[in-house]
Motif scaffolding. Structure first.
Motif, PDB file in Angstrom:
ATOM      1  N   PHE A  31       0.839  -1.197   0.000  1.00 10.17           N
ATOM      2  CA  PHE A  31       0.000   0.000   0.000  1.00 10.17           C
ATOM      3  C   PHE A  31       0.879   1.254   0.000  1.00 10.17           C
ATOM      4  CE2 PHE A  31      -2.318  -3.305   2.297  1.00 10.17           C
ATOM      5  CZ  PHE A  31      -3.431  -3.421   1.471  1.00 10.17           C
ATOM      6  N   PRO A  32       0.396   2.344  -0.609  1.00  8.55           N
ATOM      7  CA  PRO A  32       1.165   3.600  -0.579  1.00  8.55           C
ATOM      8  C   PRO A  32       1.385   4.074   0.858  1.00  8.55           C
ATOM      9  CG  PRO A  32      -0.648   3.738  -2.139  1.00  8.55           C
ATOM     10  CD  PRO A  32      -0.833   2.474  -1.371  1.00  8.55           C
ATOM     11  N   GLN A  33       2.561   4.592   1.127  1.00 10.04           N
ATOM     12  CA  GLN A  33       2.890   5.100   2.459  1.00 10.04           C
ATOM     13  C   GLN A  33       2.399   6.527   2.663  1.00 10.04           C
ATOM     14  OE1 GLN A  33       4.403   2.972   4.808  1.00 10.04           O
ATOM     15  NE2 GLN A  33       3.685   1.661   3.151  1.00 10.04           N
ATOM     16  N   ARG A  34       2.358   7.287   1.577  1.00 16.61           N
ATOM     17  CA  ARG A  34       1.933   8.687   1.665  1.00 16.61           C
ATOM     18  C   ARG A  34       1.448   9.110   0.293  1.00 16.61           C
ATOM     19  NH1 ARG A  34       6.600  10.814   3.042  1.00 16.61           N
ATOM     20  NH2 ARG A  34       7.092  11.706   1.045  1.00 16.61           N
ATOM     21  N   GLU A  35       0.493  10.039   0.252  1.00 13.09           N
ATOM     22  CA  GLU A  35       0.046  10.589  -1.021  1.00 13.09           C
ATOM     23  C   GLU A  35      -0.145  12.087  -0.890  1.00 13.09           C
ATOM     24  OE1 GLU A  35      -4.735  10.129  -1.175  1.00 13.09           O
ATOM     25  OE2 GLU A  35      -3.602   8.333  -1.644  1.00 13.09           O
ATOM     26  N   THR A  36       0.136  12.786  -1.991  1.00 10.55           N
ATOM     27  CA  THR A  36      -0.019  14.234  -2.051  1.00 10.55           C
ATOM     28  C   THR A  36      -0.762  14.577  -3.331  1.00 10.55           C
ATOM     29  OG1 THR A  36       2.094  14.520  -0.925  1.00 10.55           O
ATOM     30  CG2 THR A  36       1.202  16.436  -2.055  1.00 10.55           C
ATOM     31  N   ILE A  37      -1.841  15.331  -3.205  1.00 11.81           N
ATOM     32  CA  ILE A  37      -2.584  15.780  -4.384  1.00 11.81           C
ATOM     33  C   ILE A  37      -1.815  16.960  -4.969  1.00 11.81           C
ATOM     34  CG2 ILE A  37      -4.751  16.698  -5.267  1.00 11.81           C
ATOM     35  CD1 ILE A  37      -6.132  15.321  -2.868  1.00 11.81           C
ATOM     36  N   LYS A  38      -1.334  16.796  -6.210  1.00 11.92           N
ATOM     37  CA  LYS A  38      -0.526  17.828  -6.845  1.00 11.92           C
ATOM     38  C   LYS A  38      -1.360  18.786  -7.690  1.00 11.92           C
ATOM     39  CE  LYS A  38       3.549  16.793  -8.253  1.00 11.92           C
ATOM     40  NZ  LYS A  38       4.617  16.227  -9.057  1.00 11.92           N
ATOM     41  N   ASP A  39      -2.485  18.315  -8.232  1.00 14.34           N
ATOM     42  CA  ASP A  39      -3.319  19.159  -9.082  1.00 14.34           C
ATOM     43  C   ASP A  39      -4.733  18.610  -9.079  1.00 14.34           C
ATOM     44  OD1 ASP A  39      -3.981  21.228 -10.775  1.00 14.34           O
ATOM     45  OD2 ASP A  39      -3.153  20.304 -12.568  1.00 14.34           O
ATOM     46  N   ARG A  40      -5.699  19.487  -9.312  1.00 17.98           N
ATOM     47  CA  ARG A  40      -7.107  19.093  -9.369  1.00 17.98           C
ATOM     48  C   ARG A  40      -7.774  19.921 -10.460  1.00 17.98           C
ATOM     49  NH1 ARG A  40      -9.003  20.189  -4.046  1.00 17.98           N
ATOM     50  NH2 ARG A  40      -8.301  18.138  -3.450  1.00 17.98           N
ATOM     51  N   TRP A  41      -8.625  19.281 -11.256  1.00 18.64           N
ATOM     52  CA  TRP A  41      -9.328  19.995 -12.318  1.00 18.64           C
ATOM     53  C   TRP A  41     -10.679  19.355 -12.562  1.00 18.64           C
ATOM     54  CZ3 TRP A  41      -5.303  16.706 -12.911  1.00 18.64           C
ATOM     55  CH2 TRP A  41      -5.505  15.596 -13.703  1.00 18.64           C
ATOM     56  N   CYS A  42     -11.554  20.117 -13.213  1.00 15.79           N
ATOM     57  CA  CYS A  42     -12.892  19.636 -13.566  1.00 15.79           C
ATOM     58  C   CYS A  42     -12.850  19.161 -15.020  1.00 15.79           C
ATOM     59  CB  CYS A  42     -13.917  20.756 -13.405  1.00 15.79           C
ATOM     60  SG  CYS A  42     -15.586  20.260 -13.895  1.00 15.79           S
ATOM     61  N   PRO A  43     -13.329  17.942 -15.302  1.00 17.04           N
ATOM     62  CA  PRO A  43     -13.321  17.465 -16.686  1.00 17.04           C
ATOM     63  C   PRO A  43     -14.254  18.270 -17.589  1.00 17.04           C
ATOM     64  CG  PRO A  43     -14.385  15.862 -15.250  1.00 17.04           C
ATOM     65  CD  PRO A  43     -13.818  16.933 -14.377  1.00 17.04           C
ATOM     66  N   ALA A  44     -15.209  18.995 -17.005  1.00 24.44           N
ATOM     67  CA  ALA A  44     -16.111  19.845 -17.791  1.00 24.44           C
ATOM     68  C   ALA A  44     -15.493  21.214 -18.088  1.00 24.44           C
ATOM     69  CB  ALA A  44     -17.438  20.024 -17.058  1.00 24.44           C
ATOM     70  N   GLY A  45     -14.333  21.520 -17.486  1.00 26.08           N
ATOM     71  CA  GLY A  45     -13.636  22.768 -17.769  1.00 26.08           C
ATOM     72  C   GLY A  45     -14.010  23.930 -16.858  1.00 26.08           C
ATOM     73  N   HIS A  47     -12.743  24.827 -14.117  1.00 25.38           N
ATOM     74  CA  HIS A  47     -11.537  25.490 -13.612  1.00 25.38           C
ATOM     75  C   HIS A  47     -10.985  26.498 -14.614  1.00 25.38           C
ATOM     76  CE1 HIS A  47     -10.105  22.174 -16.052  1.00 25.38           C
ATOM     77  NE2 HIS A  47      -8.882  22.701 -16.041  1.00 25.38           N
ATOM     78  N   LEU A  48     -11.339  26.342 -15.895  1.00 28.74           N
ATOM     79  CA  LEU A  48     -10.913  27.287 -16.929  1.00 28.74           C
ATOM     80  C   LEU A  48     -11.968  28.356 -17.202  1.00 28.74           C
ATOM     81  CD1 LEU A  48      -9.432  24.691 -19.445  1.00 28.74           C
ATOM     82  CD2 LEU A  48      -8.179  26.116 -17.818  1.00 28.74           C
ATOM     83  N   LEU A  49     -13.234  27.966 -17.161  1.00 33.63           N
ATOM     84  CA  LEU A  49     -14.321  28.901 -17.469  1.00 33.63           C
ATOM     85  C   LEU A  49     -14.616  29.871 -16.329  1.00 33.63           C
ATOM     86  CD1 LEU A  49     -16.761  26.351 -19.160  1.00 33.63           C
ATOM     87  CD2 LEU A  49     -15.331  28.066 -20.294  1.00 33.63           C
ATOM     88  N   HIS A  50     -14.440  29.426 -15.089  1.00 33.15           N
ATOM     89  CA  HIS A  50     -14.744  30.240 -13.902  1.00 33.15           C
ATOM     90  C   HIS A  50     -13.590  30.152 -12.900  1.00 33.15           C
ATOM     91  CE1 HIS A  50     -18.851  30.180 -15.454  1.00 33.15           C
ATOM     92  NE2 HIS A  50     -18.759  28.863 -15.527  1.00 33.15           N
ATOM     93  N   PRO A  51     -12.400  30.623 -13.262  1.00 37.79           N
ATOM     94  CA  PRO A  51     -11.228  30.420 -12.392  1.00 37.79           C
ATOM     95  C   PRO A  51     -11.333  31.081 -11.016  1.00 37.79           C
ATOM     96  CG  PRO A  51     -10.696  31.923 -14.191  1.00 37.79           C
ATOM     97  CD  PRO A  51     -12.061  31.364 -14.468  1.00 37.79           C
ATOM     98  N   ASP A  52     -11.942  32.263 -10.921  1.00 40.98           N
ATOM     99  CA  ASP A  52     -12.055  32.926  -9.618  1.00 40.98           C
ATOM    100  C   ASP A  52     -12.971  32.144  -8.678  1.00 40.98           C
ATOM    101  OD1 ASP A  52     -10.348  34.970 -10.402  1.00 40.98           O
ATOM    102  OD2 ASP A  52     -12.002  36.202 -11.163  1.00 40.98           O
ATOM    103  N   ARG A  53     -14.107  31.726  -9.197  1.00 35.21           N
ATOM    104  CA  ARG A  53     -15.038  30.944  -8.382  1.00 35.21           C
ATOM    105  C   ARG A  53     -14.428  29.592  -8.014  1.00 35.21           C
ATOM    106  NH1 ARG A  53     -21.074  28.914 -10.077  1.00 35.21           N
ATOM    107  NH2 ARG A  53     -21.504  27.852  -8.133  1.00 35.21           N
ATOM    108  N   TRP A  54     -13.715  28.991  -8.958  1.00 35.00           N
ATOM    109  CA  TRP A  54     -13.062  27.698  -8.716  1.00 35.00           C
ATOM    110  C   TRP A  54     -12.078  27.813  -7.548  1.00 35.00           C
ATOM    111  CZ3 TRP A  54     -13.296  22.701 -10.260  1.00 35.00           C
ATOM    112  CH2 TRP A  54     -12.182  21.892 -10.048  1.00 35.00           C
ATOM    113  N   ARG A  55     -11.193  28.824  -7.579  1.00 33.65           N
ATOM    114  CA  ARG A  55     -10.210  28.998  -6.501  1.00 33.65           C
ATOM    115  C   ARG A  55     -10.891  29.293  -5.171  1.00 33.65           C
ATOM    116  NH1 ARG A  55      -7.402  31.277 -10.705  1.00 33.65           N
ATOM    117  NH2 ARG A  55      -8.138  33.373 -10.285  1.00 33.65           N
TER     118      ARG A  55
END
Length: 67
Positions: A31-45, A47-55
């Motif tokens: 099993f993994p000992q540790r995990e770190t989420i490096k990036d997250r995005w929406c497959p519908a986009g 994060h690109l269409l509404h970047p301020d609201r997304w953040r």
């Protein structure tokens, strides 16, 4: 090792986000000992269409500047 997996629900649309995750593996454990989420995005986009609201509505990732 890096993998892409389903993440949390997008706050803008009904899609499930995708996450790029860094896993730290060990020869002594299957099993993994540790995990770190490096990036997250929406497959519908959202994060690109509404970047301020997304953040504003997404939880911060490790290393993000929380102001």
């Amino acid at each position: 090792m890096e993998i892409t997996r389903a993440g949390i629900a997008c706050p803008i649309c009904p899609a499930t986000t995708e996450e790029l995750v860094y896993l730290v593996l060990s020869a002594q454990s299957p099993f993994p000992q540790r995990e770190t989420i490096k990036d997250r995005w929406c497959p519908a986009g959202c994060h690109l269409l509404h970047p301020d609201r997304w953040r504003k509505e997404m939880p911060p990732l490790p290393g993000d500047d929380v102001a």
